[in-house]
Scaffold this active site. Structure first.
Site, PDB file in Angstrom:
ATOM      1  CD  GLU A 173      18.277 -12.270  -6.321  1.00 37.83           C
ATOM      2  OE1 GLU A 173      17.761 -12.731  -5.300  1.00 37.83           O
ATOM      3  OE2 GLU A 173      17.831 -11.273  -6.911  1.00 37.83           O
ATOM      4  CE  LYS A 233      14.920 -10.860  -8.884  1.00 41.87           C
ATOM      5  NZ  LYS A 233      15.527 -10.440  -7.668  1.00 41.87           N
ATOM      6  CG  ASN A 274       0.305   2.386   3.599  1.00 49.64           C
ATOM      7  OD1 ASN A 274      -0.711   2.460   2.928  1.00 49.64           O
ATOM      8  ND2 ASN A 274       1.467   2.912   3.224  1.00 49.64           N
ATOM      9  N   GLY A 275      -0.653  -0.934   6.449  1.00 49.28           N
ATOM     10  CA  GLY A 275      -0.397  -1.769   7.618  1.00 49.28           C
ATOM     11  C   GLY A 275      -1.633  -2.555   8.001  1.00 49.28           C
ATOM     12  CB  CYS A 286      -0.861   0.047   1.243  1.00 41.41           C
ATOM     13  SG  CYS A 286      -1.997  -1.315   1.380  1.00 41.41           S
ATOM     14  CE  LYS A 308      12.306  -2.063  -5.544  1.00 38.16           C
ATOM     15  NZ  LYS A 308      13.103  -3.167  -6.110  1.00 38.16           N
ATOM     16  CD1 TRP A 362       0.251  -5.832  -3.055  1.00 37.62           C
ATOM     17  CD2 TRP A 362       0.207  -6.425  -0.901  1.00 37.62           C
ATOM     18  NE1 TRP A 362       0.854  -7.057  -2.947  1.00 37.62           N
ATOM     19  CE2 TRP A 362       0.839  -7.449  -1.635  1.00 37.62           C
ATOM     20  CE3 TRP A 362       0.068  -6.589   0.480  1.00 37.62           C
ATOM     21  CZ2 TRP A 362       1.327  -8.612  -1.042  1.00 37.62           C
ATOM     22  CZ3 TRP A 362       0.561  -7.745   1.072  1.00 37.62           C
ATOM     23  CH2 TRP A 362       1.179  -8.737   0.313  1.00 37.62           C
ATOM     24  CG  HIS A 411      22.040 -35.880  -0.320  1.00 41.34           C
ATOM     25  ND1 HIS A 411      22.537 -37.057   0.178  1.00 41.34           N
ATOM     26  CD2 HIS A 411      23.123 -35.107  -0.597  1.00 41.34           C
ATOM     27  CE1 HIS A 411      23.862 -36.996   0.226  1.00 41.34           C
ATOM     28  NE2 HIS A 411      24.239 -35.821  -0.252  1.00 41.34           N
ATOM     29  NE  ARG A 432       4.603   1.727  -1.320  1.00 40.66           N
ATOM     30  CZ  ARG A 432       5.360   1.684  -0.234  1.00 40.66           C
ATOM     31  NH1 ARG A 432       6.553   2.216  -0.256  1.00 40.66           N
ATOM     32  NH2 ARG A 432       4.937   1.113   0.868  1.00 40.66           N
ATOM     33  CD  GLU A 452      11.260 -11.199  -7.891  1.00 42.13           C
ATOM     34  OE1 GLU A 452      10.549 -10.577  -7.104  1.00 42.13           O
ATOM     35  OE2 GLU A 452      12.501 -11.107  -7.883  1.00 42.13           O
TER      36      GLU A 452
HETATM   37  O1  M6R Z   1      13.638  -3.583   0.714  1.00 43.12           O
HETATM   38  P1  M6R Z   1      14.232  -4.888   1.130  1.00 43.12           P
HETATM   39  O2  M6R Z   1      15.533  -5.170   0.502  1.00 43.12           O
HETATM   40  O3  M6R Z   1      14.261  -5.056   2.618  1.00 43.12           O
HETATM   41  O4  M6R Z   1      13.198  -5.979   0.576  1.00 43.12           O
HETATM   42  C1  M6R Z   1      13.314  -7.335   0.889  1.00 43.12           C
HETATM   43  C2  M6R Z   1      12.593  -8.171  -0.126  1.00 43.12           C
HETATM   44  O5  M6R Z   1      11.218  -7.899  -0.097  1.00 43.12           O
HETATM   45  C3  M6R Z   1      13.118  -7.928  -1.544  1.00 43.12           C
HETATM   46  O6  M6R Z   1      14.496  -8.145  -1.600  1.00 43.12           O
HETATM   47  C4  M6R Z   1      12.421  -8.845  -2.559  1.00 43.12           C
HETATM   48  O7  M6R Z   1      12.709 -10.183  -2.296  1.00 43.12           O
HETATM   49  C5  M6R Z   1      12.875  -8.461  -3.958  1.00 43.12           C
HETATM   50  N1  M6R Z   1      12.203  -7.265  -4.388  1.00 43.12           N
HETATM   51  C6  M6R Z   1      12.618  -9.547  -4.947  1.00 43.12           C
HETATM   52  O8  M6R Z   1      13.167  -9.233  -6.179  1.00 43.12           O
END
Ligand code: M6R
Length: 594
Positions: free
Chosen positions: A467, A471, A102-103, A2, A589, A76, A490, A27, A474
């Protein structure tokens, strides 16, 4: 996640409102809405979908084209599905109050049960409770809106940021912050309140952040901040973010632009770190605990390997969402919290627990002025500039740069050591990878045909594999899992078949030969292997279905050249599949809920 915006000005707030809402889009959200005070009543327009849908709805409505006070929100969904009704702002029964939030209000059900006999609820959200609670407190109290707002906020439980406008106190925006970000930005005329510092880049470079438990009353010519009965005086701080860096500059998506910015980002991060090298001093500690979420956590795993290998430190790494529940002994520890946004709720909560337990806090953070940067004892800025794509790319590379240099610093190396010189050469090598984007694109189109992928690597290439898999999941919505290659036999080997693509991250390093054996185990079972290897090693990986090559560097620095290959693989697969890369479904984000 949000986003909140509110503007109070002597000019036209509407002109600032929609562009600012658009800058909150990155975001992640599913609906949006705006509220303005018109003819003594609150006028609200809200819509499921994109800001463009909201703008069309506003155009069809009698929403004023000129106003001095407005609030807006991108939602959101948490409580209740994405819908027009559940979108914010929410109002009271008489439509005299509009609230964005928000929250999460943790005691909303209890409050709603109490209010429902006398109040007409129109949504499933926790937020609507706030508007009705203020209305009730106004009726029960002296009729003073500010007191009713304060009283209501004191009855809420949870983590939240709130902005409200009302016809009972025209010209004012009432704000509250408890464990969710909210800042006041200075405008030429008036003020803007926002939950997201980067969304303010083109309109202000001076902000006053609110702290937990504070209430702010903002008017066109002044604002006051209070904590309980105490008036708080706080100077504005500068936010050094570059407007141009927050624009697409000819790229199709921000993510693509951000991947291609990485050589420069690494250079900038190195220069900034080296310029402070002699001043950075750490308090005494016995162990290092690294904590973060998502991509930042993967950077933390690499940080651990570097701190152990180069600085011979004793290091633990934990997801922030786990660390906070562990009753750990934090005394004599240096907690290194890594975060792009500096606002991730789990990260903030775990570092607060660590600090209460006696830890000193080092923040590796991209947004200066964020909560994490303000609460840290030492700030190591990642200097990546604003990252708009939800998928973290350039901020990951800049986190790696800082963590590598931190390992050198804690290892007692000098800034003219050969490892620093090698790191300085890395941006040229990343550039070389990016110049071969075409070959990665053609492999990515083939990857897009699969529904499942394995990412395999050992030692420094295991966090890179994690990582890479994140990617692909997501942005291309392809199921991908990462394992240390040695773990395949294993269990996961049972999954291997011609329908499974296996991405081997196996640069020339101490575990290369071991990886060859794991590659054979996969190809012998019909698995389709894409091998990411160091230039010249292609002959060694025969049997691979596809081979992608990276420039040679020190084995410990290979993550800098293998990561961009995996980023581009995911990017081009997602682009080929036609997805909205910068705003993947369900994701945000900045993750400000726990
Ligand atoms: O803002 P932050 O680095 O604390 O965010 C943590 C995760 O939400 C963030 O790294 C997320 O996994 C990535 N946007 C994914 O690409």
């Amino acid at each position: 996640m949000c986003g909140i915006v509110g503007i109070t000005t002597n000019g036209n707030a509407i002109e600032i409102l929609f562009p600012t809402l658009q800058r909150l889009e990155y975001r992640g959200y599913d609906s949006a809405g705006v509220a303005v005070l018109a003819d003594g009543n609150i006028k609200i327009v809200k819509k499921q979908g994109k800001i463009s849908d909201l703008i069309s709805e506003v155009a069809k409505s009698n929403f004023p084209r000129y106003a001095k006070v407005v609030i807006g929100h991108t939602r959101w969904a948490t409580h209740g599905a994405p819908s027009d009704e559940n979108a914010h702002p929410h109002s009271d029964c008489k439509s005299k109050i509009a609230v964005v939030h928000n929250g999460i209000i943790e005691n909303y059900l209890e409050l709603k049960r109490r209010l429902i006999p006398k109040h007409n609820f129109r949504s499933e959200t926790d937020t609507e409770v706030i508007a009705h609670l203020i209305e009730e407190n106004l009726e029960l109290g002296s009729g003073d809106f500010e007191s009713a707002f304060l009283n209501s906020v004191s009855q809420l439980e949870g983590a939240f940021a709130i902005a409200a406008i009302t016809s009972y106190a025209s010209g004012k925006i009432m704000c509250a912050r408890r464990k969710a970000p909210l800042v006041i930005g200075m405008l030429n005329s008036g003020f803007v309140v926002s939950s997201d510092v980067p969304s303010l880049i083109p309109i202000t470079d001076k902000i006053v952040p609110l702290e937990d438990g504070e209430i702010a009353i903002i008017e066109p010519n002044n604002f006051t901040i209070r904590k309980g009965e105490v008036l708080v005086k706080r100077e504005a701080v500068s936010i050094a973010l570059d407007v141009q860096k927050a624009e697409k500059g000819g790229y199709k998506y921000f993510m693509q632009k951000e991947i291609f910015e990485q050589p420069k980002v690494v250079e900038d991060t190195i220069s900034a770190f080296l310029s402070q090298w002699d001043e950075i001093a750490f308090p005494p500690y016995k162990k290092i605990i690294v904590t973060a979420c998502g991509t930042s956590y993967h950077a933390g795993l690499l940080g651990k390997l570097w701190l152990e290998t180069i600085a011979k430190e004793n290091v633990e790494v934990d997801y922030a969402s786990e660390l906070r529940y562990k009753d750990k002994d934090f005394s004599d520890s240096l907690v290194v919290a890594i975060s792009q946004s500096g606002e991730t709720a789990d990260t903030l909560e775990s570092v607060r627990i660590a600090k209460e337990g006696g830890a000193k806090l080092v923040a590796v953070v991209n947004i200066l002025g964020s909560t994490l940067s303000r609460e840290a004892d030492i700030v190591l800025h990642t200097n990546a500039g604003p990252e708009i794509g939800v998928a973290a790319t350039k901020t990951f590379i800049s986190q790696l740069t800082v963590l590598f240099l931190l390992s050198l610093k804690l290892g007692g190396l000098r800034k003219d050591s050969h490892l620093v010189s090698e790191l300085r050469r890395i941006s040229e090598k990343i550039d070389k990878v990016l110049r071969k984007a075409d070959s990665i694109e053609s492999v990515a189109k083939e990857v897009a045909e699969f529904r499942n992928a394995l990412y395999l690597g050992r030692w420094v290439s295991f966090p890179v594999s994690l990582e890479g898999a994140l990617k692909l999941k997501e942005i291309a919505y392809i199921h991908a899992e990462a394992y240390p290659s040695g773990e395949m036999k294993h269990g996961p080997l049972a999954l291997v078949s011609p329908e499974m693509v296996a991405v081997f991250v196996m640069p020339k390093d101490r575990v290369f030969k071991k990886n060859i054996s794991n590659l054979k185990e996969v190809t012998a079972r019909g698995g389709k292997a894409i091998s990411v290897v160091t230039e010249g090693m292609d002959k060694e990986v025969e049997g691979s279905w596809r081979v992608l090559q990276t420039p040679e560097t020190l084995e410990i620095l290979t993550p800098f050249v293998t990561t961009p290959v995996l980023q581009l693989l995911a990017y081009y697969a997602a682009d080929y599949l036609g997805y909205n890369i910068d705003q993947p479904r369900n994701l945000a984000k900045s993750v400000t809920v726990e």
